[in-house]
Structure formats: structure tokens, C-alpha cells
Scaffold this motif. Structure first.
Motif, PDB file in Angstrom:
ATOM      1  N   MET A  37       0.850  -1.238  -0.034  1.00 34.81           N
ATOM      2  CA  MET A  37       0.032   0.116  -0.031  1.00 34.81           C
ATOM      3  C   MET A  37       0.922   1.222  -0.131  1.00 34.81           C
ATOM      4  O   MET A  37       2.020   1.270   0.631  1.00 34.81           O
ATOM      5  N   VAL A  38       0.519   2.179  -0.681  1.00 33.37           N
ATOM      6  CA  VAL A  38       0.996   3.497  -0.573  1.00 33.37           C
ATOM      7  C   VAL A  38       1.072   4.109   0.985  1.00 33.37           C
ATOM      8  O   VAL A  38       1.832   4.884   1.181  1.00 33.37           O
ATOM      9  N   LEU A  39       0.008   4.077   1.476  1.00 32.70           N
ATOM     10  CA  LEU A  39      -0.403   4.398   2.894  1.00 32.70           C
ATOM     11  C   LEU A  39       0.788   3.917   3.776  1.00 32.70           C
ATOM     12  O   LEU A  39       1.092   2.577   3.711  1.00 32.70           O
ATOM     13  N   SER A  40       1.321   4.788   4.779  1.00 31.01           N
ATOM     14  CA  SER A  40       2.581   4.079   5.515  1.00 31.01           C
ATOM     15  C   SER A  40       1.467   3.602   6.862  1.00 31.01           C
ATOM     16  O   SER A  40       0.554   3.864   7.065  1.00 31.01           O
ATOM     17  N   GLU A  68      -3.537  -6.509   1.350  1.00 30.04           N
ATOM     18  CA  GLU A  68      -2.496  -5.726   1.559  1.00 30.04           C
ATOM     19  C   GLU A  68      -2.451  -5.465   3.219  1.00 30.04           C
ATOM     20  O   GLU A  68      -1.152  -5.584   3.719  1.00 30.04           O
ATOM     21  N   ASP A  97       1.545  -4.724   4.037  1.00 26.02           N
ATOM     22  CA  ASP A  97       2.351  -4.332   3.008  1.00 26.02           C
ATOM     23  C   ASP A  97       1.978  -2.976   2.949  1.00 26.02           C
ATOM     24  O   ASP A  97       1.133  -2.323   2.299  1.00 26.02           O
ATOM     25  N   SER A 141       3.743   1.131   3.087  1.00 27.09           N
ATOM     26  CA  SER A 141       4.804   2.123   2.536  1.00 27.09           C
ATOM     27  C   SER A 141       5.710   2.229   3.846  1.00 27.09           C
ATOM     28  O   SER A 141       5.465   2.214   4.887  1.00 27.09           O
ATOM     29  N   GLU A 180       7.589   5.077   4.010  1.00 21.99           N
ATOM     30  CA  GLU A 180       7.335   6.387   4.403  1.00 21.99           C
ATOM     31  C   GLU A 180       6.398   6.627   5.715  1.00 21.99           C
ATOM     32  O   GLU A 180       5.392   6.273   5.709  1.00 21.99           O
TER      33      GLU A 180
END
Length: 80
Positions: free
Chosen positions: A1-4, A70, A75, A77, A79
Motif C-alpha cells: 500500500m502507498v499508505l504508511s 495488503e 504491506d 509504505s 514512508e
């Protein structure tokens, strides 16, 4: 995932009475996925010409399923 993971945890804390474990979050997404698919199926049956709405419902359901996987696999990020 792009979300941290940190951003995810912040959202989970807002729903702390509902989401106690990672499984609860996955179950919530699975529930929403099933609702969206049921709505898509009902729309197909009653309004088969509403293809844009059907596609949007199925797309949203698919994305929720991906997110549930995810989250289950942690899973996120790296960041913050």
C-alpha cells in the motif's frame, strides 16, 4: 500500500472501539466488499443498462479486496 503504517495506525485509533486487531480491519473491508458486490449484482438485475454504476461498484469492491489483502500482509509504505 502507498499508505504508511503510521497513517494506517492513526486511522485505526479513530475506530478503536471497532477495530481491535488487524483481522478486524480486514473483516471490515471484506464486509464493505461484499456489500458493494451485492449492490452491483442487484443493479445488474434491476438496471442492466446502468453499466457505469455497475463498473464503479465492482471496481470499488475489487480495490477493497486488494487493500484487505495488503493489510493482512502488512504491506505498507516505508514512508511516514
Amino acid at each position: 500500500m502507498v499508505l504508511s503504517k503510521e497513517a494506517y495506525d492513526k486511522i485505526v485509533r479513530r475506530y478503536s472501539t471497532l477495530i481491535l486487531t488487524e483481522d478486524d480491519a480486514v473483516d471490515a473491508l471484506d464486509f464493505a466488499h461484499d456489500i458493494l458486490n451485492a449492490e452491483a449484482d442487484a443493479t445488474k438485475e434491476k438496471y442492466p443498462y446502468a453499466t457505469r454504476t455497475i463498473d464503479e461498484l465492482e471496481s470499488a469492491a475489487f480495490r477493497l479486496s486488494c487493500m484487505a489483502t495488503e493489510i493482512g500482509n502488512e504491506d505498507f509504505s516505508e514512508e511516514g
